[in-house]
Scaffold this motif. Structure first.
Motif, short mmCIF file in Angstrom:
data_model
loop_
_atom_site.label_atom_id
_atom_site.label_comp_id
_atom_site.label_asym_id
_atom_site.label_seq_id
_atom_site.Cartn_x
_atom_site.Cartn_y
_atom_site.Cartn_z
N VAL A 338 40.28 48.99 33.54
CA VAL A 338 40.48 48.01 34.60
C VAL A 338 39.27 48.04 35.52
O VAL A 338 38.73 49.10 35.84
CB VAL A 338 41.78 48.30 35.37
CG1 VAL A 338 41.73 49.64 36.08
CG2 VAL A 338 42.09 47.18 36.36
N THR A 340 37.14 46.50 39.10
CA THR A 340 37.23 45.85 40.40
C THR A 340 36.52 44.51 40.37
O THR A 340 37.05 43.50 40.84
CB THR A 340 36.64 46.77 41.49
OG1 THR A 340 37.44 47.96 41.57
CG2 THR A 340 36.65 46.08 42.85
N HIS A 342 35.85 41.82 38.12
CA HIS A 342 36.37 41.45 36.80
C HIS A 342 35.91 40.07 36.33
O HIS A 342 36.54 39.47 35.47
CB HIS A 342 37.90 41.52 36.79
CG HIS A 342 38.56 40.66 37.83
ND1 HIS A 342 39.28 41.19 38.89
CD2 HIS A 342 38.62 39.32 37.99
CE1 HIS A 342 39.76 40.21 39.63
NE2 HIS A 342 39.37 39.06 39.10
N ASN A 687 46.52 46.12 39.54
CA ASN A 687 45.95 44.93 38.90
C ASN A 687 47.03 44.06 38.28
O ASN A 687 47.01 42.82 38.42
CB ASN A 687 44.93 45.35 37.84
CG ASN A 687 44.04 44.21 37.41
OD1 ASN A 687 43.27 43.68 38.20
ND2 ASN A 687 44.14 43.80 36.15
N ARG A 691 47.54 40.36 39.89
CA ARG A 691 47.20 39.27 38.98
C ARG A 691 48.37 38.30 38.83
O ARG A 691 48.18 37.08 38.83
CB ARG A 691 46.80 39.83 37.62
CG ARG A 691 46.33 38.77 36.62
CD ARG A 691 45.86 39.43 35.32
NE ARG A 691 46.92 40.25 34.76
CZ ARG A 691 46.71 41.36 34.05
NH1 ARG A 691 45.48 41.78 33.83
NH2 ARG A 691 47.73 42.03 33.56
#
Length: 929
Positions: A338, A340, A342, A687, A691
Motif C-alpha cells: 500500500v 501513500t 498512489h 486505505n 477508498r
C-alpha cells in the motif's frame, strides 16, 4: 517522612508498565500533606474573545490524553498515590479519548466534540479559567480554559511570546523536561537513580548521540550561521523560551510549588526547601531534540543485521538462490504494498543497484556488539552484563521500531462540503505526563495551536495555523549507513583515507546512591563510545579475515538543531499560505517524517529528511567499506554534511484524491529501511476504508473519524490474512472436533468484523473473546510451522531477527513495549499472506522465492494449519496472556489495555485498546485568508 529522599528511580523503563512503589510511611502521611498544601497564587479570571484570525469555522478539534497538566506538587503526588485523586487537568482528556472505542459507531459531526476538544483559537469569555502575566510582564498573557487547562499564549512582542511559551511549558512539564535533558546527555541515573530501567534508557540513547557539551553548542552555532535571518530569529526565540522556563523555576522554588518529584529524588528538601533545580540552558534543547529524533525521526541502521541474514540465506540456498530468497523476504519494492502516493508517480531511493560495489559483509559468526558500559560497580555491574551481551540483532530491531502514526486526508472534491477533511496525528506512546503538550501561541510572526514535545515547545510542532493544519507520521527511509573501517595498530586505530587514525573516546561517568523501596543499591559505571569520522563504533567483526569496526553514520548526526527552521516556518502565517509553501517549510526538517496538510481548498503531502546521495553502486541495505570511493557524495567528515537528494526526488503530492499513512511505503520505488512493507500492512486498514468513502463521495468529518476508529479496533491478521488461512483449512471437511469448533469461532468473529472490542462500554471483556485468544495463540505457532522447516533453523532465526513475527496489542514491542496501543506495525503477515495465496493457486505479485507451507502442497499445508490450530485452541488464556505488574494472568482485556506509563509521581487508570494516534486532530477549514 518519605521512604526515600535521594535518587528514587522514577523510571522503571519507558518499555515496561509498572506500579509506582509507595512514597510514604503511613504514620506521617497526614502531617506531610498538611504541611505541603501550599496554596498557589490565585489567578484572576478575565474575559477573552474568540480569536478573529481563525478560519476553521468551529470545525477544528483535537485530543491529547491523559491531560494538559503534567506537574504535581509533593502534596498532590501523595494524595494521588494514597487516595487516587488527580490534580486539575491531569487526566481530564483520558476518558474522552477512551470513549471513542465504543461510541464511534453512532458518531455525527455534531457529536465530534464529545470525543475531541474544540481547538478553535482563543478562549470564550465564559470559558476562561485563569489569566496570568508571567513574571509580571506586560507583553504576554497566558489564558487557560476551564475544560482542558490548555495554555493560550498571546504576546505583543516576539520575545514576550516566546517567554510565555517557555513559562507555560515549565508550568505543565518541568519535571519531564528535566528528565529528558538528562536522558539526552546520558545522565539519567545520576539524576533519577540507578534502577535497571534508568540504566537501560540512558544506555540506549547515549550510543546513538554521544555528544559532548561542545558538540551540542556547535550544532546550535551551525544552525544559526547557516540560516541567515531565520537562524538568528530561532536563536532569539530559544533564549526567550529558556528565560521563561527559568523564570518559572525561580517562581516555583520561592513559592514552593515546584514538582514534587524533585523532593522524591533528593534534589529538594520538603521541609527546609534546601537544594536547587538547575536552570535550563540552550544546549539542553539540543539534548532533548536528540532523544526525540532518535525515537521517531531516524530511519535505517540495520545494515549489519541485514548482512547476517543474507549470509544465512546464501549458506542455506547458495549465493544466487539465497540472494533471491533474501530479497523476497526483504520486500524492498513489493508491488502489492500500500502506498501513500498512489497516483503512479515513482520516486526511486534505496533501490538495489545492478552491480553492488564496496560491500563489506562480515565473516560468519564474527560480529560482536561494541561494549558500552565500563568500570561498573554495585547495581551498575548487574546491569552492565546485560548491556554488554546485547546482540547486533536487538540493536537493529530497536532501530526499526519507531512508529508514529497516522493520517487520513480527503480532497474537497469528495467531501460533502467541498472542503478537504483531515483526521491525523502522531502516535508517540502513552505517558504520565505525556511527552507532548498542547498550547496555542499568538504573537508577532507566530500563530498556531497544537502539540509540541515538552521542552521543545517554542513552536507548535504538530497542529493548525490560521487557515491550515498539518501533521506527521514516521517515514523510516534510510538516512543511516554502516561502514566497515579496517583496524590498524590496535583495536582503537583505523584506516582513514590510507592513514592510521586514532578513534576518539567519549565517555560519561554516572553514579547513584541506594534506594530502599525498590531495593536498588548504590552503583556506578562509565559509558564509553569510540567515535570515528564515519560515526560511532557499534559492532566489531572480521571481513575476509581482516579485523574491522562497524560504524553507524546518520545524516542528522550533529544536526539535531537544524529542523528548528522548518518548525518556525510552519508557525509563521506569513510564510505558509498554500500547499506549496507548506512543502517548502517541511523541506527544512531533516528528520524522516511524512508531512500532511489541509486548508479549505487544498491538500498536500511531503516526505522530509536529509537523504544522502550515495556513491554509485552502493547498496544501502548492507555495510560498505570505509573508503573514499563508497562515502556519501561530497561528504565532509568535519561537519557531517554531504549532498542530499533534491526536494523534487522526495515523495510528494498536492490534491491527490486522498492520502493515508500508517508508517507504510511512501511511493513506487521508494525504499524504507524497515522490513515488512508488503502485501499486508496496517496501512491497508486505512486505505480500504478511505477508498470506499471516496468512491461513495460526500465524506464528512464524522465519517472519516469513523473510518479511523474502525481501523483502530481491527485485528490486521483477522481482516487480511485469516480468510485465506480458513480457505486452506476448509479445503476439505474439518473432521477434528477441536479444530472444527475453533474454525467456527474464528469465522463468527470474522463475520462480526474481526475487531477487538468490548461487549459494552466499560465491560472490560471482549466480544468474541475466545476467537481472539485462539488467533493470538495460533499466529506464532502457524508461522513457525509454516516457515521453519523450509528455511531451516539458522535462516528462520535470522529472518525473525530482521522482523518480529507478531505485534499484537498485548505483545511487548515497539518504542514502549506492551500496553502501548500502537500495534500491527511490523510482522510476518505479508509473508503468510503471499505464501498461503500461492498454495491456494492464487495470483501473487512479488511472491516469495519459494513456497513454504507444506512445501507448496495444499494438503500438507492444511495439515500444518489444523495441527497448530488444535494446539492454539487448547492453549489457556493464562498462557496466552501471562500477566504482569498491572494485569493478572489470563485477563485478555487488561493485557491489551493502554497504560499511561509513569514518568513522574502521578499515575492514571488504564484504558481499552485503540490503535490510534496519541495526539489527534479533526479539521475542516471553511475559508481561507
Amino acid at each position: 517522612m518519605p521512604r526515600r529522599t535521594r535518587h528514587h528511580a522514577l523510571f522503571d523503563r519507558l518499555r515496561t508498565p509498572r506500579k509506582l512503589p509507595g512514597f510514604l510511611k503511613a504514620a506521617s502521611v497526614c502531617v506531610l500533606i498538611a504541611g505541603l498544601l501550599t496554596p498557589l497564587a490565585a489567578a484572576t479570571p478575565a474575559g477573552a474573545a474568540t480569536a478573529s484570525n481563525d478560519y476553521c469555522g468551529g470545525q477544528c478539534s483535537d485530543i491529547l490524553p491523559p491531560g494538559e497538566n503534567g506537574n504535581a506538587t509533593l502534596a498532590q503526588i501523595l494524595l494521588n498515590q494514597i487516595f487516587g485523586t488527580e490534580p486539575d487537568h491531569a487526566e481530564d482528556q483520558l476518558g474522552t479519548y477512551n470513549s471513542l472505542a465504543t461510541g464511534y459507531s453512532t458518531l455525527t459531526d455534531a457529536k465530534i466534540n464529545t470525543f475531541f476538544n474544540d481547538s478553535s483559537f482563543g478562549v470564550a469569555s465564559d470559558q476562561v479559567a485563569s489569566t496570568e502575566s508571567p513574571a509580571g510582564r506586560s507583553d504576554v498573557t497566558i489564558v487557560r480554559d476551564k475544560k482542558t487547562g490548555v495554555p493560550h499564549i498571546t504576546g505583543t512582542t516576539r520575545y514576550g511570546t516566546e517567554f510565555g511559551a517557555g513559562y507555560a511549558a515549565a508550568e505543565d512539564r518541568l519535571w519531564l523536561m528535566d528528565v529528558f535533558r538528562h536522558v539526552g546527555r546520558g545522565q539519567l541515573t545520576t539524576f533519577a537513580g540507578g534502577a535497571a530501567s534508568n540504566q537501560g534508557l540512558e544506555q540506549e540513547f547515549y550510543r546513538n548521540a554521544p555528544y559532548s557539551e561542545a558538540d551540542l553548542q556547535a550544532q546550535i552555532d551551525n544552525a544559526v550561521a547557516n540560516n541567515g535571518t531565520r537562524g538568528q530569529q530561532a536563536l532569539a526565540d530559544a533564549n526567550a523560551y529558556l528565560a521563561g522556563i527559568n523564570s518559572y523555576i525561580d517562581a516555583s522554588d520561592s513559592g514552593r510549588y515546584f514538582p514534587g518529584e524533585y523532593v522524591l529524588t533528593g534534589h529538594k528538601d520538603s521541609i527546609t526547601n534546601a537544594g536547587t533545580i538547575d536552570h535550563f540552558k540552550i544546549t539542553d534543547l539540543v539534548a532533548l531534540a536528540s532523544v526525540i529524533g532518535a525515537l521517531f525521526g531516524s530511519g535505517g541502521g540495520g545494515e549489519v543485521n541485514n548482512a547476517i541474514s543474507l549470509l544465512a540465506a546464501q549458506e542455506k540456498y547458495g549465493v544466487t538462490e539465497g540472494t533471491k530468497v533474501w530479497e523476497s523476504f526483504r520486500e524492498r519494492n513489493d508491488p502489492e504494498a500500500v502506498l501513500t502516493v498512489h497516483n503512479g508517480e515513482s520516486y526511486p531511493y534505496g533501490t538495489k543497484p545492478d552491480n553492488p560495489q564496496g560491500e563489506a559483509l562480515p565473516d560468519a559468526g564474527s560480529v560482536t556488539t561494541e561494549p558500552l558500559v565500563y568500570n561498573a560497580t554495585g547495581t551498575g555491574a548487574d546491569q552492565s552484563a546485560t548491556a554488554a551481551s546485547e546482540t547486533a540483532t536487538k540493536t537493529a530491531l530497536s532501530s526499526a521500531r519507531r512508529g508514529m502514526s497516522n493520517a487520513l486526508v480527503v480532497s474537497g472534491k469528495y467531501t460533502a462540503s467541498g472542503h478537504p477533511i483531515a483526521v491525523f496525528g502522531p502516535q508517540t506512546g502513552y505517558f504520565a505526563p505525556q511527552l507532548l503538550m498542547l498550547q496555542e501561541i499568538q504573537g508577532p510572526g507566530i500563530s498556531a495551536r497544537g502539540a509540541s514535545f515538552a521542552g521543545l515547545s517554542m513552536y507548535v510542532e504538530l497542529g493548525r495555523g490560521q487557515d491550515y493544519a498539518w501533521s506527521a507520521t514516521t517515514s523510516g527511509q534510510d538516512i543511516i549507513d554502516s561502514y566497515a573501517v579496517e583496524l590498524c595498530q590496535d583495536d582503537y586505530h583505523y584506516l582513514f583515507h590510507g592513514t592510521c587514525t586514532a578513534m576518539d573516546e567519549v565517555e560519561q561517568a554516572n553514579s547513584w546512591k541506594p534506594t530502599t523501596a525498590d531495593g536498588t543499591a548504590a552503583g556506578s559505571y562509565t559509558m564509553k563510545v569510540w567515535k570515528t569520522k564515519y560515526g560511532p563504533v557499534e559492532y566489531r567483526a572480521t571481513v575476509g579475515g581482516k579485523k574491522v569496526a562497524y560504524t553507524t553514520l546518520r545524516s542528522s548526526y550533529m544536526h539535531e538543531a537544524d529542523s528548528i527552521i522548518g518548525f518556525q516556518m510552519l508557525n509563521d502565517p506569513d510564510y505558509v499560505k498554500s500547499p506549496q509553501t507548506f512543502q517548502s517549510a517541511v523541506q527544512h526538517i531533516n528528520y524522516t517524517f511524512n508531512w500532511f496538510y489541509a486548508d479549505s481548498t487544498h491538500t498536500a503531502y511531503y516526505n522530509s529528511g536529509n537523504n544522502p546521495v550515495r556513491a554509485s553502486g552502493v547498496d544501502a541495505e548492507f555495510p560498505v567499506w570505509g573508503q573514499a570511493a563508497y562515502e556519501w557524495q561530497n561528504w565532509n567528515p568535519a561537519t557531517n554534511t554531504a549532498d542530499y537528494t533534491p526536494a523534487a526526488q522526495h515523495p510528494q503530492s498536492i490534491d491527490q484524491d486522498y492520502y493515508i499513512s500508517w508508517n507504510n511505503k511512501q511511493a513506487l520505488n521508494y525504499t524504507t529501511a524497515s522490513w515488512g512493507d508488503g502485501s499486508v500492512h496496517r496501512g491497508n486498514l486505512l486505505n480500504d476504508r478511505v477508498r470506499k468513502l471516496v468512491a461513495a463521495g460526500g465524506v464528512t468529518r464524522s465519517s472519516l473519524v469513523k473510518a479511523m476508529a474502525d481501523a483502530s479496533l481491527t485485528d490486521l491478521r483477522a481482516e487480511d490474512v485469516l480468510p485465506d488461512l480458513l480457505k486452506v483449512v476448509n479445503s476439505s471437511t474439518v473432521t477434528d472436533s477441536t479444530a472444527a469448533a475453533a474454525v467456527t469461532k474464528l469465522q463468527t468473529w470474522l463475520t462480526a468484523g474481526g475487531k477487538r472490542t468490548e461487549t459494552s462500554a466499560g465491560s472490560k471483556t471482549y466480544a468474541n473473546a475466545d476467537a481472539i485468544r485462539i488467533l493470538d495463540a495460533w499466529w506464532p505457532l502457524l508461522v513457525k510451522a509454516e516457515f521453519q522447516p523450509g528455511l531451516g533453523d539458522d535462516l528462520y532465526t535470522a529472518f525473525t531477527n530482521n522482523l518480529y513475527i507478531d505485534e499484537t496489542p498485548s505483545a511487548a514491542h515497539g518504542p514502549t513495549g506492551a500496553h502501548a496501543g500502537s500495534s500491527f506495525q511490523y510482522g510476518w503477515w505479508s509473508y503468510v499472506d503471499k505464501d498461503i495465496r500461492s498454495v491456494l493457486g492464487q495470483t501473487v505479485s512479488g511472491p516469495l522465492a519459494e513456497q513454504y507451507c507444506g512445501g507448496g502442497s495444499l494438503s500438507s499445508c492444511r495439515d500444518i494449519l489444523i495441527s497448530t490450530l488444535k494446539t492454539a485452541a487448547g492453549t489457556s488464556a493464562s498462557t496466552v496472556y501471562p500477566g504482569d505488574s498491572l494485569c493478572s494472568a489470563g485477563d485478555q482485556w487488561c493485557a491489551d489495555s493502554i497504560v499511561q506509563r509513569t514518568l513522574g509521581g502521578i499515575k492514571h487508570y488504564n484504558i481499552s485498546w485503540q490503535n490510534r494516534p496519541t495526539f489527534q486532530q479533526v479539521v475542516e477549514f471553511t475559508s481561507h485568508r
